[in-house]
Design an enzyme around this catalytic site. Structure first.
Site, short mmCIF file in Angstrom:
data_model
loop_
_atom_site.label_atom_id
_atom_site.label_comp_id
_atom_site.label_asym_id
_atom_site.label_seq_id
_atom_site.Cartn_x
_atom_site.Cartn_y
_atom_site.Cartn_z
N GLU A 17 0.84 -1.21 0.00
CA GLU A 17 0.00 0.00 0.00
C GLU A 17 0.87 1.25 0.00
O GLU A 17 1.88 1.31 0.70
CB GLU A 17 -0.90 0.00 1.25
CG GLU A 17 -1.81 1.21 1.32
CD GLU A 17 -2.98 0.98 2.25
OE1 GLU A 17 -3.77 0.06 2.00
OE2 GLU A 17 -3.07 1.72 3.25
N THR A 48 -4.13 4.86 -1.19
CA THR A 48 -5.16 5.35 -0.28
C THR A 48 -5.77 6.66 -0.78
O THR A 48 -5.28 7.28 -1.72
CB THR A 48 -4.60 5.54 1.15
OG1 THR A 48 -3.63 6.58 1.11
CG2 THR A 48 -4.00 4.27 1.69
N TYR A 49 -6.84 7.05 -0.09
CA TYR A 49 -7.63 8.23 -0.47
C TYR A 49 -7.59 9.18 0.71
O TYR A 49 -7.90 8.79 1.85
CB TYR A 49 -9.06 7.76 -0.72
CG TYR A 49 -9.95 8.70 -1.46
CD1 TYR A 49 -9.87 8.81 -2.85
CD2 TYR A 49 -10.93 9.44 -0.78
CE1 TYR A 49 -10.73 9.64 -3.54
CE2 TYR A 49 -11.80 10.27 -1.48
CZ TYR A 49 -11.69 10.37 -2.86
OH TYR A 49 -12.56 11.18 -3.55
N HIS A 77 -8.30 3.64 -3.57
CA HIS A 77 -9.30 3.70 -2.51
C HIS A 77 -10.27 4.84 -2.79
O HIS A 77 -9.94 5.81 -3.48
CB HIS A 77 -8.63 3.96 -1.16
CG HIS A 77 -7.78 2.83 -0.66
ND1 HIS A 77 -7.42 2.71 0.66
CD2 HIS A 77 -7.22 1.77 -1.30
CE1 HIS A 77 -6.66 1.62 0.81
NE2 HIS A 77 -6.52 1.04 -0.37
N ALA A 123 -20.01 2.33 4.68
CA ALA A 123 -19.38 1.90 3.43
C ALA A 123 -20.35 1.08 2.58
O ALA A 123 -20.27 1.11 1.35
CB ALA A 123 -18.12 1.10 3.75
N HIS A 147 -14.09 -2.75 15.00
CA HIS A 147 -13.88 -1.34 14.64
C HIS A 147 -14.01 -0.48 15.90
O HIS A 147 -14.84 -0.77 16.76
CB HIS A 147 -14.94 -0.94 13.60
CG HIS A 147 -14.77 0.46 13.09
ND1 HIS A 147 -15.57 1.50 13.51
CD2 HIS A 147 -13.87 1.00 12.22
CE1 HIS A 147 -15.19 2.62 12.90
NE2 HIS A 147 -14.16 2.34 12.11
N LYS A 270 7.55 3.49 1.80
CA LYS A 270 8.94 3.20 2.16
C LYS A 270 9.42 2.01 1.33
O LYS A 270 9.27 0.84 1.74
CB LYS A 270 9.05 2.90 3.66
CG LYS A 270 8.76 4.12 4.52
CD LYS A 270 8.85 3.77 5.98
CE LYS A 270 8.49 4.97 6.84
NZ LYS A 270 7.84 4.58 8.10
#
Ligand code: FAD
Length: 287
Positions: A17, A48-49, A77, A123, A147, A270
């Site tokens: 990611e 990602t977003y 995303h 979602a 969560h 990274k």
């Protein structure tokens, strides 16, 4: 290519990611590191977003560059809680126009001052919208330890079942540092008749600040064994990085040894860490 086809075809997958820049000034440097991750040729990469969607163009541009330049399949995303239906539909049209086959569908964190719009609450509503818009492969998030907003794990898993039934092709977990949490979660998924592939999300922790920030956000528990590693090496950056990579590698080896087929590494822009983990697994991924 749809991610679900990659998951079904390959015995073991290792995906990475990356995240887009927050500011345009950083676009080139961020693109550079995402290219270095892509050059490792992972099974696929997710992008990602940014919360609130203010950097949505960056997500698509970074994803497109990875796919077109390196031939690595991508998973952009998309979040919904801070957007109107019209914003989301516009993004879906862009995603479609750019030829993306996959979307990671997320609610997003509710901003501290409350969500500015009332169009989406969960979602699952975004997933229904995506399904109505085209033939996408849809991923969604899941939480082995529950969560943070949901006080009861059973309630959380019932909500997850509703989300999967809305049209999810695969799930990716929140980071976890104790594999027992993940294995217990798999049992609960099965009990609740959730049968889509689950990617184990592994976060290599390479400094102490990163650990406290990640844990504060996610509520993930930290086993004593890992806490002691961070206590001992946290003030020694090179040693902590090495220990973090080894810990993440050991988690992955244990998962694969127990027939977990799909590993998603939160490589956090990274490339050196992504590469070190990939190298550590070079023979293991072939078995
Ligand atoms: P949901 O599935 O909607 O769940 C949110 C909460 O609502 C849960 O507590 C759930 O139990 C509850 N719930 C769901 N449905 C119902 C219902 N019908 N009735 C009552 N309660 C319900 N954030 C970003 O901003 N950008 C990213 O790119 C991003 N990527 C991520 C990738 C992964 C793999 C993960 C694990 C998280 C990611 N996040 C990202 C963070 C995510 O947006 C937050 O964790 C967010 O708080 C929840 O998103 P969700 O899609 O899981 O929400």
């Amino acid at each position: 290519m749809k991610i679900i086809d990659i998951l079904n075809k390959k015995k073991t997958t290792l995906s990475f990611e990356v995240f887009p820049p927050k500011k345009i000034e950083n676009f080139d440097s961020v693109q550079q590191v995402t290219e270095e991750v892509a050059a490792l040729k992972p099974s696929f990469m997710s992008v990602t977003y940014g919360a609130g969607g203010g950097t949505s163009e960056f997500t698509l541009n970074i994803a497109k560059n990875i796919r077109d330049k390196y031939g690595v399949e991508v998973l952009p995303h998309l979040t919904c809680v801070s957007s109107t239906k019209e914003d989301v539909h516009q993004m879906l049209r862009k995603i479609q126009a750019n030829g993306f086959d996959n979307i990671m569908a997320l609610r997003g964190d509710i901003p501290k001052d409350g969500a500015p719009h009332d169009d989406y609450h969960y979602a699952s509503e975004l997933i229904e919208d995506i399904r109505a818009h085209g033939d996408f492969c849809i991923g969604a998030a899941c939480y082995p330890e529950g969560h943070v907003e949901c006080s009861h794990k059973n309630e959380d898993i019932k909500n997850l079942k509703r989300k999967v039934d809305a049209g999810v092709d695969f799930l990716t977990t929140q980071m976890f540092f104790d594999n027992a949490e993940f294995f217990n979660f798999l049992y609960r998924l099965r009990e609740n008749d959730i049968r889509v592939p689950v990617l184990a999300g592994i976060m290599p922790i390479t400094n102490a600040v990163q650990l406290s920030r990640s844990v504060a956000l996610s509520g993930t528990s930290v086993p004593t064994r890992f806490r002691e590693i961070v206590d001992k090496f946290g003030d020694h950056p090179a040693a902590m990085k090495q220990a973090g990579i080894i810990y993440a590698t050991e988690q992955i080896v244990d998962l694969i040894a127990n027939d977990v087929r799909h590993i998603h590494v939160y490589s956090m822009n990274k490339p050196d860490i992504a590469e070190a983990i990939q190298k550590n697994l070079s023979e293991i991924l072939k078995v």
